[in-house]
Design a protein around this motif. Sequence first.
Motif, short mmCIF file in Angstrom:
data_model
loop_
_atom_site.label_atom_id
_atom_site.label_comp_id
_atom_site.label_asym_id
_atom_site.label_seq_id
_atom_site.Cartn_x
_atom_site.Cartn_y
_atom_site.Cartn_z
N LYS A 122 21.67 39.41 27.47
CA LYS A 122 21.02 38.48 26.56
C LYS A 122 21.87 38.16 25.33
CE LYS A 122 18.46 42.09 24.14
NZ LYS A 122 17.13 42.65 23.87
N LEU A 125 23.69 35.00 26.26
CA LEU A 125 22.94 33.96 26.96
C LEU A 125 22.23 33.03 25.99
CD1 LEU A 125 21.28 35.93 29.91
CD2 LEU A 125 23.26 34.39 30.01
N PRO A 127 18.97 31.21 24.92
CA PRO A 127 17.52 31.23 25.17
C PRO A 127 17.07 29.87 25.69
CG PRO A 127 18.05 32.11 23.00
CD PRO A 127 19.29 31.45 23.51
N GLY A 157 12.94 35.46 23.42
CA GLY A 157 13.70 34.58 24.30
C GLY A 157 13.40 34.72 25.77
N TYR A 159 15.44 34.05 29.08
CA TYR A 159 16.88 33.92 29.28
C TYR A 159 17.30 33.44 30.66
CZ TYR A 159 17.48 36.17 24.78
OH TYR A 159 17.45 36.45 23.43
N TYR A 160 16.40 33.42 31.61
CA TYR A 160 16.76 32.98 32.96
C TYR A 160 15.61 32.22 33.60
CZ TYR A 160 19.49 37.44 32.67
OH TYR A 160 20.28 38.50 32.30
N GLY A 340 21.02 32.21 34.14
CA GLY A 340 20.89 31.73 32.78
C GLY A 340 22.12 30.94 32.40
N LYS A 343 25.94 31.16 26.30
CA LYS A 343 25.74 30.48 25.02
C LYS A 343 26.99 29.74 24.56
CE LYS A 343 26.78 34.40 21.96
NZ LYS A 343 26.22 35.30 20.92
#
Length: 464
Positions: A122, A125, A127, A157, A159-160, A340, A343
């Motif tokens: 996370k 990743l 959100p 969040g 995330y996937y 996901g 970022k």
Amino acid sequence: MKRKFTALIALTLALTCSASFLTACKKNDQKDTFEETINWDNIDWEGNKDSSKKITVYISNDLQHYYDPKIEAFEKTYPQYEVSVHWGAAGDGVKTEQTTAISTGNPPDLILGGDVHIENQKGFLLPLNKLMERDKEEVKPDDFLDGLIEPLTSGEGIYYLPTTFNVSVLMYNKGLFDKDNVEYPTADWTFDDFVAAGKQLTKYDSRGVATQWGNQTITEWWTQWYSMLTMDGGSLYNDEGYVTLNNEAGIRALTNWRSLAGAQGATLSDFPDKIGTHNGSDGGSLGNFAGGKVAMLYSASCGELMTFSNANIDFDIAPLPKSTVTNGRSGAELSITAYGIHKNSKNKKGAWQLLKYLTDPRTDLEELGDFALAVPRKSERDLLLAVPKAERTTKYKNLEVIYDAVSVNKALPRVSYFEEVTLQYLVKEVNKLLENKSLSVAAAAKAAEDTANSYISYRYKAGF
């Protein structure tokens, strides 16, 4: 398109630096919690800073036959994007290859992960909350099966989005059951019923050499003894993130698991409940479940259903036998495969478009059959289950077993090192029960718990 303390420290450091989806070295103020606050205003939701039209993604090569044409169709629908697929080795291989890419500074735009990886991944990743809300008519979040989104959520969040999931089932060879007039497993079966049927279906020749086994015991993974533990009401990790195997529930689960297969060099008198053996010894010589000489596979995964569908055996699936302690099966493993967005993706718009495309609800029965894995959408499930059992294209017909299990199965413990510690320490120590007939279950449970917790304390609780 282009196409997994003391003297152990050095070894474990090497493993953890390369193992799949691990965090960097944690300090003792970094705990496994789900309460992090996301700076929502600092996220490039719309991809305004995108600098590439390419979308990179890792996909397991055993699904290439399905995803290859799907990716091609995406590129035709969205010609402004170019998808670069890395077809990684099946199973954990593709995850390890993706991890290498991430660690060398070349992360894909779409990240393969899921519930067991969320606490590791996370941090890098994106959100998805606001994108899902903005595009809710396309995403249809309420169409995902109940219980699949929460394990993909941490703190604030999401995330996937899920692509498939796994629940543990009992697989059985219908031909072997029919040959010995043994009734097929049912939802009312208890663990004792399972053992009794396994004894009926275990055969020996005049020399005492097994010619057929009632069950195959899995040693590469935690799945079998983990199901026995959790359905009996036990837990593998406590709220502080430490292993809790050396207790009444853990010893009972390992005792039951070991009794099914015995140990190397042991006789039936040593293990009177023996109804099978573990991979690599005489179970291997009989070809295991795929060889047609093993009647059942306890706690088989949905992925194995695809594998065994290619074998020359007539099989079906049933729910796991109920625990003799709780008279239920609540707590068996639920795991989710999902994707996901990194970022730092240079093509967030394209990555989100592809993610939506790959997780769109399928409306064609032929495509659903070609996918061959458990599907995460209510609409997809309903479409599959509306087909009468006799007319279903899958070799196994009891699809209801998979989807009924979702409501009682539970996601794995939410600790970032679950897969690493369970495979590298617990499984290795527990498997010694099948290698050494003189080793007591209590001693194995203690060794597994002590070894794992020493590593957890040093690596994750104390820092460096």
